[in-house]
Design a protein around this motif. Sequence first.
Motif, PDB file in Angstrom:
ATOM      1  N   GLU B 622       9.779  -7.940   6.247  1.00 41.65           N
ATOM      2  CA  GLU B 622      10.342  -7.145   7.335  1.00 41.65           C
ATOM      3  C   GLU B 622      11.471  -6.290   6.775  1.00 41.65           C
ATOM      4  O   GLU B 622      12.160  -6.698   5.851  1.00 41.65           O
ATOM      5  CB  GLU B 622      10.903  -8.059   8.417  1.00 41.65           C
ATOM      6  CG  GLU B 622       9.829  -8.699   9.267  1.00 41.65           C
ATOM      7  CD  GLU B 622      10.470  -9.711  10.200  1.00 41.65           C
ATOM      8  OE1 GLU B 622      11.360  -9.307  10.954  1.00 41.65           O
ATOM      9  OE2 GLU B 622      10.092 -10.890  10.130  1.00 41.65           O
ATOM     10  N   ASP B 623      11.653  -5.152   7.408  1.00 35.98           N
ATOM     11  CA  ASP B 623      12.741  -4.269   6.994  1.00 35.98           C
ATOM     12  C   ASP B 623      14.036  -4.769   7.615  1.00 35.98           C
ATOM     13  O   ASP B 623      14.331  -4.472   8.764  1.00 35.98           O
ATOM     14  CB  ASP B 623      12.421  -2.833   7.467  1.00 35.98           C
ATOM     15  CG  ASP B 623      13.121  -1.841   6.579  1.00 35.98           C
ATOM     16  OD1 ASP B 623      14.041  -2.262   5.846  1.00 35.98           O
ATOM     17  OD2 ASP B 623      12.725  -0.663   6.618  1.00 35.98           O
ATOM     18  N   SER B 627      18.526  -5.490   3.657  1.00 34.23           N
ATOM     19  CA  SER B 627      17.606  -5.243   2.543  1.00 34.23           C
ATOM     20  C   SER B 627      18.152  -4.151   1.643  1.00 34.23           C
ATOM     21  O   SER B 627      18.702  -3.160   2.124  1.00 34.23           O
ATOM     22  CB  SER B 627      16.227  -4.814   3.051  1.00 34.23           C
ATOM     23  OG  SER B 627      15.622  -5.880   3.715  1.00 34.23           O
ATOM     24  N   GLN B 629      17.980  -1.010  -1.039  1.00 30.15           N
ATOM     25  CA  GLN B 629      17.186   0.223  -0.990  1.00 30.15           C
ATOM     26  C   GLN B 629      15.921   0.099  -1.851  1.00 30.15           C
ATOM     27  O   GLN B 629      14.827   0.464  -1.428  1.00 30.15           O
ATOM     28  CB  GLN B 629      18.051   1.405  -1.473  1.00 30.15           C
ATOM     29  CG  GLN B 629      17.399   2.773  -1.265  1.00 30.15           C
ATOM     30  CD  GLN B 629      16.961   2.976   0.191  1.00 30.15           C
ATOM     31  OE1 GLN B 629      17.705   2.691   1.137  1.00 30.15           O
ATOM     32  NE2 GLN B 629      15.722   3.444   0.384  1.00 30.15           N
ATOM     33  N   GLU B 631      14.305  -2.480  -2.577  1.00 27.57           N
ATOM     34  CA  GLU B 631      13.411  -3.387  -1.875  1.00 27.57           C
ATOM     35  C   GLU B 631      12.620  -2.609  -0.822  1.00 27.57           C
ATOM     36  O   GLU B 631      11.401  -2.718  -0.708  1.00 27.57           O
ATOM     37  CB  GLU B 631      14.291  -4.449  -1.222  1.00 27.57           C
ATOM     38  CG  GLU B 631      13.569  -5.639  -0.673  1.00 27.57           C
ATOM     39  CD  GLU B 631      14.603  -6.659  -0.155  1.00 27.57           C
ATOM     40  OE1 GLU B 631      15.818  -6.412  -0.301  1.00 27.57           O
ATOM     41  OE2 GLU B 631      14.178  -7.678   0.374  1.00 27.57           O
ATOM     42  N   LYS B 632      13.348  -1.806  -0.080  1.00 25.55           N
ATOM     43  CA  LYS B 632      12.691  -1.003   0.969  1.00 25.55           C
ATOM     44  C   LYS B 632      11.709  -0.013   0.352  1.00 25.55           C
ATOM     45  O   LYS B 632      10.605   0.183   0.865  1.00 25.55           O
ATOM     46  CB  LYS B 632      13.757  -0.238   1.767  1.00 25.55           C
ATOM     47  CG  LYS B 632      14.584  -1.153   2.657  1.00 25.55           C
ATOM     48  CD  LYS B 632      15.604  -0.341   3.431  1.00 25.55           C
ATOM     49  CE  LYS B 632      16.467  -1.281   4.274  1.00 25.55           C
ATOM     50  NZ  LYS B 632      17.565  -0.577   4.935  1.00 25.55           N
ATOM     51  N   ASN B 633      12.144   0.579  -0.773  1.00 28.56           N
ATOM     52  CA  ASN B 633      11.264   1.548  -1.434  1.00 28.56           C
ATOM     53  C   ASN B 633       9.949   0.895  -1.869  1.00 28.56           C
ATOM     54  O   ASN B 633       8.872   1.446  -1.680  1.00 28.56           O
ATOM     55  CB  ASN B 633      11.937   2.127  -2.687  1.00 28.56           C
ATOM     56  CG  ASN B 633      13.091   3.025  -2.307  1.00 28.56           C
ATOM     57  OD1 ASN B 633      13.263   3.369  -1.121  1.00 28.56           O
ATOM     58  ND2 ASN B 633      13.909   3.387  -3.290  1.00 28.56           N
ATOM     59  N   ALA B 635       8.576  -1.840  -0.712  1.00 32.10           N
ATOM     60  CA  ALA B 635       7.789  -2.216   0.469  1.00 32.10           C
ATOM     61  C   ALA B 635       7.057  -0.997   1.020  1.00 32.10           C
ATOM     62  O   ALA B 635       5.871  -1.070   1.369  1.00 32.10           O
ATOM     63  CB  ALA B 635       8.687  -2.832   1.529  1.00 32.10           C
ATOM     64  N   ALA B 636       7.742   0.107   1.018  1.00 35.36           N
ATOM     65  CA  ALA B 636       7.126   1.329   1.537  1.00 35.36           C
ATOM     66  C   ALA B 636       5.969   1.753   0.625  1.00 35.36           C
ATOM     67  O   ALA B 636       4.904   2.164   1.092  1.00 35.36           O
ATOM     68  CB  ALA B 636       8.166   2.446   1.619  1.00 35.36           C
ATOM     69  N   ARG B 688      12.112 -11.531   0.598  1.00 39.24           N
ATOM     70  CA  ARG B 688      11.779 -10.981  -0.729  1.00 39.24           C
ATOM     71  C   ARG B 688      10.571 -11.689  -1.349  1.00 39.24           C
ATOM     72  O   ARG B 688       9.723 -11.062  -1.987  1.00 39.24           O
ATOM     73  CB  ARG B 688      12.998 -11.086  -1.654  1.00 39.24           C
ATOM     74  CG  ARG B 688      14.004 -10.009  -1.283  1.00 39.24           C
ATOM     75  CD  ARG B 688      15.306 -10.102  -2.004  1.00 39.24           C
ATOM     76  NE  ARG B 688      16.199  -9.082  -1.441  1.00 39.24           N
ATOM     77  CZ  ARG B 688      17.491  -9.010  -1.678  1.00 39.24           C
ATOM     78  NH1 ARG B 688      18.074  -9.885  -2.485  1.00 39.24           N
ATOM     79  NH2 ARG B 688      18.215  -8.059  -1.141  1.00 39.24           N
TER      80      ARG B 688
END
Lengths: 376, 714
Positions: B622-623, B627, B629, B631-633, B635-636, B688
């Motif tokens: 989940e975002d 989190s 950055q 990590e978000k990148n 996931a995206a 994570r």
Amino acid sequence: MAAPSVTIIDYPSDANPTVHPAKPNPLTFQELILRLQTFWAERGCVLQQPYDVEVGAGTMAPETFLRVLGPKAYKVAYVQPSRRPADGRYGENPNRLFKHMQLQVILKPPPENVQELYLESLGAIGIDLRQHDIKFEEDNWEAPTLSAWGVGWQVMLDGLEITQFTYFQQCGGVDLFPISVELTYGLERIGAFLQDVDSIYDIVWARDPETGSLVKYGDVRLADELQFSVYNFEAADVEKSWEHFRLYEAECQKLLEEIRVNLDSLKAGGGTVSVSVAMADGGQAAMARVLRGPILAAYDLCLKCSHLFNILDARGAISVTERVGVIARVRALAVGIAKAWVDQQKADPASENSDEPAPAREKKPKATKEILSPVG
Amino acid sequence: MPDFLLEIGCEEIPARMIDAASRDLRERVGALLSRERLAGGEVTYFDTPRRLAVIAAGIAAAQADVIEQVNGPSVSVAYKDGQPTPAAHAFAKKAGVDVAQLERVTTPKGEYLAAKITKKGRSAAEILAELLPKELASIYWPKNMYWRKPNERFVRPVRWLVAMLDGETIPLEFEGIRAGKSSRGHRILSDGPVTIAHASSVYVDCLRAAKVLGRSERELQIRKALDATTRTIPGARWREDKALLDTVVNLTEFPSVILGGFDPQFLALPEEVLVTVMRDHQKYFAVEDANGKLAPHFLAVLNTDRDPQGLIRHGNERVLRARFNDARFFWQTDQKKSLLERSDSLKHVTFQKDLGSYFDKTLRVQRLCSWLSEILKQSGFAVRPGVIHKAACLAKTDLTTELVKEFTELQGIVGGLYARAQQLDESLPEATRFAIADAIYDHYKPESTDDDVPRSMEGAVLSVGDKADTIAGMFALGLVPSGSKDPFALRRQANAIVKVIAEKKLPLRLSDLMRDARAGYQRSEAEVKFVASEKYSESVATFFRERLEFYLRDVHGYAYDVVKAVLGADAEDVVDAVQRAEAVKQVLHLPEFQAIGAACKRMRNILKQAEEKGITAAAKFEDLPESAQEEKNLAAYVEVNGPKVETLRAKREYGDALRLLSTARGPVDAFFDKVMIMVEDAKLRANRLALLRTLLKEFSTIADFSEIVTEGKP
């Protein structure tokens, strides 16, 4: 490097009758047998006569199967008619027989020059090895019904297999010591080769020295090839053959059981050879019972079973599920006999080598250790 | 620097064993010389059916002396008031030096006395005499024997030994034979023993004079003689046959060749039969005419130098004539009963003692093959179920023919020939009848990894069905090959299945095939003896995975880690595995994949450690506000590219899929650089871990990249 030697012979020169390998008077079949027997007799073999119970190979005659067991040295040669019912061809096939003849030689233990001796024996039947091509090609013999096997060769003479040459390793499930070498000459093949005939039935068996008239293999043997093929493939009564098999088997088992009981009671009484001298009368009676044990008769019964199995097999009367089982039954008899025979020989005080121990593994003295140990 | 010669003289060694044993001996001697610090020049060999010999040029006559340092008592014990104590004297005496020669060494435990001792090197003769017998006894033989004592084993009785250093005998003894200088020449062409004057190439000259040639000379001599002999027939050629050539090279000490002939009317028999008789039974080379057709001639290799009177040729022709007559007789006899009429006789032919007869097998294979052809049809393959059915019905009937009883190696082939010669079912069109015959003819193929697969799809199905049935029955009985024990050649049969599936591109999953093959035994008598089906599936899966590994590595030459990675993703679909292996091989060297391989290993380890510690991952990434950055990148990236990769994978466009995957390197590296996974915050950590799990799964659908051997690491 030496220049390669190249032998070129034009074909078809065989059409030319001047090239012909057979001497004007090659050995007759019976002369072939006589020469081989004489050769081996001169080298110390006992000349035995063919065994008179049906066997599938010379190996099965007691002169091989039993004599190769135990420690006693022995040398023997004999012709053995070998019956293989399924191989019968009603006398129609020029190369195949229901009953063929082997000249069997057993040398126990094998002399170091056994191969040279064998090659010499070929000289004795008129084969000049300098004019021929001889090869020893790997062929390891195995007889599951006898729980026996060995390693060796098929001896090839100008592309023809003339002899099985085998170093026995095991017989009746017993590891052999010493081992024996077995030479099995295929007499019909050698006879046809020497006389250069294409059909076994054309081999000259005997030549009358006075009249010069010839008796051929076919004259002597064709009728039994035909008639036994008829019997083995068509006429043998399946039910009765099975019944015979069971009867012979049962009697063999009964004999073996009695023999085993006597052997065990002798063992229980401490009856090894050295002790037996000091044994009381009861001990001597036990010994006598062991030595009287009719193992040879039991073996005849086992051979009968083996032959009946072969007849039933030729008759197509043994089903898939039965086959393996029946072979195992014959093997069980053979293995029991071999074991009893070895034990009986061991027990026999007259047997010179009876208490010879099995060879011990040689031990080497351990090297003394270095007193000083290096650094590092 | 003396030359060293060892010759072990033996009764005829089986031809098939000589090359390997010769290599074994040579390596053992070479290793012994190095180990004992005696090695010198080149180690050459010389072998014939009656001897294995090794010549090592210029070895050391003796080991070099070695100076060793030996530590003694501590200085504090060894000296009192500057004077050596009894301890010092004792040590000096033991070391064989003067007290004055003792040195002092500093060790972590303090200062100690030390002595330098010269260890005299032993002579080569002494060492070789002591150690060679053990090496000789260790030569590997597929089958050996004893002739003197049960614990002394060799391939055949040893009859003489030559062991020399230059002109001197080494006092060596092996299995009761003392080494000397006396060798033996050709059995027939030489007289008496051959005295070897010197342990160098003189040995080879001595033997040549006694009509004994080394392996390569024999091969050359045979080839030249085959060529020269064949040239006497205009336009003719001898059929190259490497296996046969190796055999005859190792059956002879001094070879020559004769040309023989046979009655051309035997050419009416099928070529397969004639060639088998000549090659397998008589070890003759076949001769073909200018058109490639079999000619009525043969070439026999002799172990002698000539055939002056033509007796040898005459004898060989006689034997071949008898063999061909037999074959013709069998062929004619066999025609009296058609293959169709033979089906019932299969009830009397054992397939395996617990698995029933070949009649039972035939019914099972028919069933299995119809299942297989159904699958193929559904996948759009052009198969003729009728052809397969009929071919499966007749495939084993040739086992009851005289010709196959005599020439077992012709099983299948004879069935195919008879099916062609007999009309089978006249209602069938000729093309169908021939297709049935061809499928029968080919159904044992491929017999090795070099052999071709069956020509037709029907032959391929029958080949696979027949073998799968055998493997299923044996494995269900627990008769699994192990080590060198594979009496039913199940490995070879499984290799054949894999090869056929791969080359015919059959859409089969191995576990499905083997499950259905086992199902064929349902309600048979054998079933009570079967192992549990889970155990069966497991052992079959392991077995086929190994076979597939073998196929990818040894037949296709894929690297070990590529194969592991590819089969780590799936080991069921052979065709797919080959495609994935090829795709992985193409990208493996790219730096991106080296990095991805390292990342996958890291992910796998982290997930494994988490699992061991009982730390669970979140169900889904989940975002979260906290989190990072990177990590978000990442996931995206996964969200966008995951489905794309999956689409390409589903279309089996593995090259494109992997190229797309390689773009993951940037976000993955950034993630690992900046983001700590096993943080204190449980929620963040679980989140994570979820991302890692998803990522690893996405990466591993084509190959398990954590198996890839990355550069710089073993």
